[in-house]
Design a protein around this motif. Structure first.
Motif, PDB file in Angstrom:
ATOM      1  N   MET A 187       3.195   8.306   0.689  1.00  0.00           N
ATOM      2  CA  MET A 187       3.011   8.902   2.016  1.00  0.00           C
ATOM      3  C   MET A 187       2.656  10.380   1.874  1.00  0.00           C
ATOM      4  O   MET A 187       3.107  11.059   0.953  1.00  0.00           O
ATOM      5  CB  MET A 187       4.285   8.749   2.862  1.00  0.00           C
ATOM      6  CG  MET A 187       4.805   7.311   2.952  1.00  0.00           C
ATOM      7  SD  MET A 187       3.761   6.245   3.944  1.00  0.00           S
ATOM      8  CE  MET A 187       4.175   6.850   5.586  1.00  0.00           C
ATOM      9  N   ASP A 188       1.850  10.872   2.816  1.00  0.00           N
ATOM     10  CA  ASP A 188       1.504  12.297   2.811  1.00  0.00           C
ATOM     11  C   ASP A 188       2.447  13.073   3.714  1.00  0.00           C
ATOM     12  O   ASP A 188       3.468  12.549   4.188  1.00  0.00           O
ATOM     13  CB  ASP A 188       0.048  12.484   3.248  1.00  0.00           C
ATOM     14  CG  ASP A 188      -0.210  11.901   4.637  1.00  0.00           C
ATOM     15  OD1 ASP A 188       0.769  11.490   5.301  1.00  0.00           O
ATOM     16  OD2 ASP A 188      -1.378  11.853   5.053  1.00  0.00           O
ATOM     17  N   GLU A 189       2.101  14.371   3.969  1.00  0.00           N
ATOM     18  CA  GLU A 189       2.976  15.233   4.767  1.00  0.00           C
ATOM     19  C   GLU A 189       3.051  14.773   6.222  1.00  0.00           C
ATOM     20  O   GLU A 189       4.043  15.025   6.919  1.00  0.00           O
ATOM     21  CB  GLU A 189       2.463  16.686   4.722  1.00  0.00           C
ATOM     22  CG  GLU A 189       2.527  17.328   3.350  1.00  0.00           C
ATOM     23  CD  GLU A 189       1.361  16.894   2.460  1.00  0.00           C
ATOM     24  OE1 GLU A 189       0.501  16.132   2.960  1.00  0.00           O
ATOM     25  OE2 GLU A 189       1.341  17.288   1.281  1.00  0.00           O
ATOM     26  N   LYS A 190       2.016  14.079   6.705  1.00  0.00           N
ATOM     27  CA  LYS A 190       1.984  13.607   8.090  1.00  0.00           C
ATOM     28  C   LYS A 190       2.555  12.201   8.239  1.00  0.00           C
ATOM     29  O   LYS A 190       2.354  11.562   9.263  1.00  0.00           O
ATOM     30  CB  LYS A 190       0.538  13.618   8.607  1.00  0.00           C
ATOM     31  CG  LYS A 190      -0.059  15.018   8.655  1.00  0.00           C
ATOM     32  CD  LYS A 190      -1.471  14.964   9.202  1.00  0.00           C
ATOM     33  CE  LYS A 190      -2.083  16.368   9.266  1.00  0.00           C
ATOM     34  NZ  LYS A 190      -3.476  16.334   9.769  1.00  0.00           N
ATOM     35  N   ASN A 191       3.250  11.724   7.202  1.00  0.00           N
ATOM     36  CA  ASN A 191       3.872  10.396   7.198  1.00  0.00           C
ATOM     37  C   ASN A 191       2.818   9.298   7.347  1.00  0.00           C
ATOM     38  O   ASN A 191       3.049   8.276   7.996  1.00  0.00           O
ATOM     39  CB  ASN A 191       4.927  10.295   8.315  1.00  0.00           C
ATOM     40  CG  ASN A 191       5.921   9.163   8.061  1.00  0.00           C
ATOM     41  OD1 ASN A 191       6.100   8.739   6.908  1.00  0.00           O
ATOM     42  ND2 ASN A 191       6.557   8.668   9.100  1.00  0.00           N
TER      43      ASN A 191
ATOM     44  N   ARG B 224       0.840  -1.216   0.000  1.00  0.00           N
ATOM     45  CA  ARG B 224       0.000   0.000   0.000  1.00  0.00           C
ATOM     46  C   ARG B 224       0.864   1.252   0.000  1.00  0.00           C
ATOM     47  O   ARG B 224       0.541   2.246  -0.656  1.00  0.00           O
ATOM     48  CB  ARG B 224      -0.935   0.003   1.225  1.00  0.00           C
ATOM     49  CG  ARG B 224      -2.063  -1.009   1.129  1.00  0.00           C
ATOM     50  CD  ARG B 224      -2.968  -0.917   2.347  1.00  0.00           C
ATOM     51  NE  ARG B 224      -3.583   0.410   2.463  1.00  0.00           N
ATOM     52  CZ  ARG B 224      -4.688   0.775   1.813  1.00  0.00           C
ATOM     53  NH1 ARG B 224      -5.301  -0.087   1.013  1.00  0.00           N
ATOM     54  NH2 ARG B 224      -5.197   1.996   1.966  1.00  0.00           N
ATOM     55  N   ASN B 225       1.969   1.217   0.733  1.00  0.00           N
ATOM     56  CA  ASN B 225       2.874   2.358   0.743  1.00  0.00           C
ATOM     57  C   ASN B 225       3.497   2.574  -0.635  1.00  0.00           C
ATOM     58  O   ASN B 225       3.644   3.713  -1.101  1.00  0.00           O
ATOM     59  CB  ASN B 225       3.943   2.145   1.803  1.00  0.00           C
ATOM     60  CG  ASN B 225       4.847   3.355   1.982  1.00  0.00           C
ATOM     61  OD1 ASN B 225       4.509   4.458   1.543  1.00  0.00           O
ATOM     62  ND2 ASN B 225       5.998   3.158   2.619  1.00  0.00           N
TER      63      ASN B 225
ATOM     64  N   LEU C 222      -6.874   5.275  -8.329  1.00  0.00           N
ATOM     65  CA  LEU C 222      -6.879   4.018  -7.599  1.00  0.00           C
ATOM     66  C   LEU C 222      -7.363   4.289  -6.177  1.00  0.00           C
ATOM     67  O   LEU C 222      -6.836   5.168  -5.483  1.00  0.00           O
ATOM     68  CB  LEU C 222      -5.482   3.401  -7.572  1.00  0.00           C
ATOM     69  CG  LEU C 222      -4.894   2.943  -8.913  1.00  0.00           C
ATOM     70  CD1 LEU C 222      -3.515   2.340  -8.696  1.00  0.00           C
ATOM     71  CD2 LEU C 222      -5.810   1.927  -9.573  1.00  0.00           C
ATOM     72  N   THR C 223      -8.345   3.538  -5.727  1.00  0.00           N
ATOM     73  CA  THR C 223      -8.930   3.763  -4.396  1.00  0.00           C
ATOM     74  C   THR C 223      -8.545   2.698  -3.382  1.00  0.00           C
ATOM     75  O   THR C 223      -8.636   2.930  -2.183  1.00  0.00           O
ATOM     76  CB  THR C 223     -10.457   3.821  -4.500  1.00  0.00           C
ATOM     77  OG1 THR C 223     -10.935   2.598  -5.069  1.00  0.00           O
ATOM     78  CG2 THR C 223     -10.906   4.985  -5.380  1.00  0.00           C
ATOM     79  N   ASN C 224      -8.094   1.487  -3.860  1.00  0.00           N
ATOM     80  CA  ASN C 224      -7.747   0.439  -2.906  1.00  0.00           C
ATOM     81  C   ASN C 224      -6.891  -0.615  -3.602  1.00  0.00           C
ATOM     82  O   ASN C 224      -6.947  -0.776  -4.824  1.00  0.00           O
ATOM     83  CB  ASN C 224      -9.010  -0.219  -2.342  1.00  0.00           C
ATOM     84  CG  ASN C 224      -8.704  -1.152  -1.183  1.00  0.00           C
ATOM     85  OD1 ASN C 224      -7.679  -0.998  -0.519  1.00  0.00           O
ATOM     86  ND2 ASN C 224      -9.574  -2.121  -0.956  1.00  0.00           N
ATOM     87  N   VAL C 225      -6.089  -1.315  -2.798  1.00  0.00           N
ATOM     88  CA  VAL C 225      -5.271  -2.437  -3.265  1.00  0.00           C
ATOM     89  C   VAL C 225      -5.571  -3.633  -2.377  1.00  0.00           C
ATOM     90  O   VAL C 225      -5.445  -3.545  -1.149  1.00  0.00           O
ATOM     91  CB  VAL C 225      -3.776  -2.098  -3.232  1.00  0.00           C
ATOM     92  CG1 VAL C 225      -2.976  -3.316  -3.644  1.00  0.00           C
ATOM     93  CG2 VAL C 225      -3.476  -0.927  -4.135  1.00  0.00           C
TER      94      VAL C 225
END
Length: 379
Positions: free
Chosen positions: A138-142, A132-133, A157-160
């Motif tokens: 990753m966003d700004e908040k890790n 998933r990573n 893409l909404t899910n894996v």
């Protein structure tokens, strides 16, 4: 929920039509045939279609990855995807001819890169998070993002979903099975040990709670006993205080009654003394009044007696003078003192007084003076 691209070869200009809808083609227009990848793993030009479904839908792919310790694995991944239906981005829908193959290749590349930097054991334990990573980033908040958008055509893409992870090599598969069995045994033993420790811990906690409850009950009993003793002491103190207060009140009332009796007795004595004094004063007043009245009457009698005596003397003197005569008196007046004394002695007089009619003599005042000079007898 689909879109079609109609291309005008003469004008060389496409147009996008969202369905379901009824479309009339121009003389120089025709539908654009969409050729998509299919099967597992993905193979190009498997699906032919005149329309492009916008989703939401999913696609499944099988990729082969290799870990840092050279363990080759076959991953079966399923991706949920959707095309946002927006007019301003509609021209991007057909910019990628095979969005399925391109998306699967891009995702497979990102997953291979992420898995290549991890050991087999770490990937086996954290496969979902690693994949998933690698897909969403990753966003700004890790934190792992919820979606990933392909900028070329706007695919989201909404899910894996990781459907399976299987080793490619037979030895690796056997080792994985053994490690899985060992892991199961270790997990089972760990769970048994945890359960045993948990049971022991709960038993110890129960014993501790029981002992604490016993101590708490003893403390409460001691507190109740202390409270009982305090109440008993307070009751005895109240009783003693009540008895002392009653005795003190009785003594105070007795003293008050005694004092009131003494005060009343003193008042009665004062009244008796006042009555006695008033009686004595009245008696003294009556006695003095009687003495005054007696003295007044006595004085009146003395005055009457003096007046009568004075009148008698005056009459006697007048008779004597008249019997002597004026010539004799004139001779006496002209005679010397010795002769006068003899004459008076012969006449039985001790003195005489000669006056004319212009200067009368008050014989009553003279008599009162003579009477006053005489001491009065005691009563």
């Amino acid at each position: 929920n689909a879109a079609c691209q109609i291309y005008d070869y003469k004008a060389r200009k496409p147009r996008i039509v969202f369905g379901p809808d009824l479309v009339m083609l121009g003389p120089d227009e025709e539908f654009t045939v969409v050729s998509l990848s299919g099967d597992k793993p993905k193979v190009p030009n498997v699906i032919k279609s005149l329309q492009l479904f916008l989703g939401p839908d999913f696609m499944t792919d099988i990729i082969t990855v290799e870990t840092e310790d050279h363990a080759r694995l076959s991953l079966k991944l399923s991706y949920n995807w959707v095309f946002p239906q927006q007019t301003e981005t509609a021209h991007k829908l057909f910019s990628v001819p095979d969005f399925v193959g391109d998306a699967c290749k891009a995702i497979a590349s990102r997953v291979r890169g992420a898995v290549a930097s991890e050991t087999f054991d770490k990937f086996h334990r954290n496969s979902a998070r690693i994949i998933r990573n690698s897909v969403f980033g990753m966003d700004e908040k890790n934190q792992i993002r919820d979606t990933y958008t392909f900028p070329a055509n706007g695919l989201v893409l909404t899910n894996v979903d990781i459907q399976s992870v299987e080793p490619v090599d037979a030895k690796t598969r056997d080792s994985l099975q053994k490690s899985v069995q060992m892991a199961i045994e270790i997990t089972t033993k760990s769970q048994e040990a945890s359960a045993r420790h948990e049971a022991e811990r709960k038993e110890q906690e129960a014993k501790g709670r029981l002992e604490r409850q016993v101590i708490k009950d003893k403390a409460q009993a001691e507190a109740a006993r202390k409270e009982y003793l305090e109440l008993q002491a307070e009751t005895e103190a109240i009783e003693s205080a009540g008895t002392a207060k009653a005795e003190a009140k009785a003594r105070a009332e007795a003293s008050q009654i005694e004092c009131e009796s003494e005060v009343n007795q003193a008042k009665l004595k004062a009244q008796a003394l006042e009555i006695t004094a008033q009686a004595e004063l009245a008696q003294i007043k009556q006695k003095q009044h009687a003495e005054i009245e007696y003295q007044r009457k006595l004085n009146e009698l003395e005055l009457t007696k003096a007046a009568e005596l004075a009148e008698i003397e005056s009459k006697k003197f007048a008779d004597t003078v008249s019997s002597i005569g004026q010539d004799t008196l004139l001779s006496i007046a002209q005679a010397g003192p010795e002769l006068q004394a003899k004459l008076l002695e012969g006449l039985g007089l001790k003195g005489y007084l000669i006056t004319d009619g212009s200067s009368p003599i008050n014989l009553f005042n003279t008599a009162k003076a003579m009477v006053a000079s005489v001491p009065s007898p005691s009563i």
